[in-house]
Design a protein around this motif. Structure first.
Motif, mmCIF file in Angstrom:
data_model
loop_
_atom_site.group_PDB
_atom_site.id
_atom_site.type_symbol
_atom_site.label_atom_id
_atom_site.label_comp_id
_atom_site.label_asym_id
_atom_site.label_seq_id
_atom_site.Cartn_x
_atom_site.Cartn_y
_atom_site.Cartn_z
ATOM 1 N N SER A 9 0.835 -1.197 0.000
ATOM 2 C CA SER A 9 0.000 0.000 0.000
ATOM 3 C C SER A 9 0.876 1.254 0.000
ATOM 4 N N TRP A 10 2.063 1.117 0.512
ATOM 5 C CA TRP A 10 3.012 2.219 0.426
ATOM 6 C C TRP A 10 4.426 1.657 0.485
ATOM 7 N N VAL A 11 5.336 2.386 -0.128
ATOM 8 C CA VAL A 11 6.728 1.957 -0.146
ATOM 9 C C VAL A 11 7.615 3.191 -0.286
ATOM 10 N N ILE A 12 8.706 3.156 0.437
ATOM 11 C CA ILE A 12 9.730 4.192 0.344
ATOM 12 C C ILE A 12 11.007 3.527 -0.135
ATOM 13 N N CYS A 13 11.608 4.061 -1.153
ATOM 14 C CA CYS A 13 12.829 3.452 -1.669
ATOM 15 C C CYS A 13 13.857 4.538 -1.969
ATOM 16 N N LYS A 14 15.093 4.090 -2.060
ATOM 17 C CA LYS A 14 16.171 5.015 -2.373
ATOM 18 C C LYS A 14 16.271 5.225 -3.872
ATOM 19 N N SER A 15 16.699 6.384 -4.259
ATOM 20 C CA SER A 15 16.875 6.696 -5.664
ATOM 21 C C SER A 15 17.841 5.711 -6.307
ATOM 22 N N SER A 89 7.919 9.399 -7.765
ATOM 23 C CA SER A 89 7.064 9.355 -6.585
ATOM 24 C C SER A 89 5.646 9.711 -6.983
ATOM 25 N N SER A 90 4.715 8.838 -6.664
ATOM 26 C CA SER A 90 3.342 9.031 -7.098
ATOM 27 C C SER A 90 2.468 7.955 -6.460
ATOM 28 N N PHE A 91 1.204 7.998 -6.787
ATOM 29 C CA PHE A 91 0.251 6.994 -6.334
ATOM 30 C C PHE A 91 -0.076 6.118 -7.541
ATOM 31 N N TYR A 92 0.203 4.838 -7.434
ATOM 32 C CA TYR A 92 0.006 3.911 -8.546
ATOM 33 C C TYR A 92 -1.201 3.022 -8.244
ATOM 34 N N ILE A 93 -2.067 2.894 -9.233
ATOM 35 C CA ILE A 93 -3.316 2.149 -9.060
ATOM 36 C C ILE A 93 -3.475 1.148 -10.193
ATOM 37 N N CYS A 94 -3.883 -0.065 -9.852
ATOM 38 C CA CYS A 94 -4.170 -1.051 -10.888
ATOM 39 C C CYS A 94 -5.676 -1.270 -10.976
#
Lengths: 117, 111
Positions: A9-15, A89-94
């Motif tokens: 539902s959410w994820v933080i990742c490094k560039s 960075s954004s909100f991705y929806i399927c």
């Protein structure tokens, strides 16, 4: 009713790293899946359409080598954001459609908030 | 694909009826009209779908005039929890088109 499960539902990742988002149809066979991206205060923008067992069709302006879509089974599609950058960075929806048990034919996942730092 | 036009935003108060109109002047003969609701950080949720005249379910009504060039989503007695963005989509029924979203209508319900 038709249920689509989207994870995480959410994820933080490094560039520079890659992130995989999963979209599963739980109670129906999803012959076609759609991936959208939504920026704050904006509408959903279609990124690509994928049919089970076929290569995805990408919308104009969406880099297919950056946003890898796999729809290898009738219940699972994945979106991999490769070499992610802060602008990804954004909100991705399927969304999925197929042998729906009722409804209007389309079911959406709950979305994945991707933050690239 | 029929383009849709909706008001960008609307304000209402709890207990009032809210009507959101969508224009779709070039709707095709076989197109259906579908409305979705989206809360922040969630995927869109199906509200109602119709082809002509009036459709009603447990959460909303959909009014479609004879020429089908517009439609109105009616939410009876809104509550704070109805604050969301509402999208009108036009296309073939049964999952045979690509759902394309316009700007939607941001509804804010005030106490």
């Amino acid at each position: 009713g038709a249920v689509v499960s989207q994870h995480p539902s959410w994820v933080i990742c490094k560039s520079g790293t890659s992130v995989k988002i999963e979209c599963r149809s739980l109670d129906f066979q999803a012959t076609t899946m759609f991936w959208y991206r939504q920026f704050p205060k904006q509408s959903l923008m279609l990124m690509a359409t994928s049919n089970e067992g076929s290569k995805a069709t990408y919308e104009q302006g969406v880099e297919k080598d950056k946003f890898l879509i796999n729809h290898a089974s009738l219940t699972l599609s994945t979106l991999t954001v490769t070499s992610a950058h802060p602008e990804d960075s954004s909100f991705y929806i399927c969304s999925a459609t197929g042998s729906h048990p009722g409804g209007n034919g389309y079911t959406f996942g709950s979305g994945t908030r991707l933050t690239v730092v | 694909l029929a383009k849709t036009t909706q008001p960008i935003s609307m304000d209402s108060y709890e207990g009032q009826e809210v009507n959101i109109t969508c224009s779709h002047n070039n709707i095709a003969t076989n197109d259906y009209i579908t409305w979705y609701q989206q809360f922040p950080s969630q995927g869109p949720r199906f509200i109602i779908q119709g082809y002509k005249t009036k459709v009603t379910n447990e959460v909303a009504s959909l009014f479609i005039p004879a020429d089908r060039k517009s439609s109105t989503l009616s939410l009876p007695r809104v509550s704070l929890s109805d604050t969301a963005v509402y999208y009108c989509l036009v296309g073939l029924s049964g999952g045979s088109y690509i759902p394309t979203f316009g700007r939607g209508t941001s509804l804010i319900v005030h106490p």
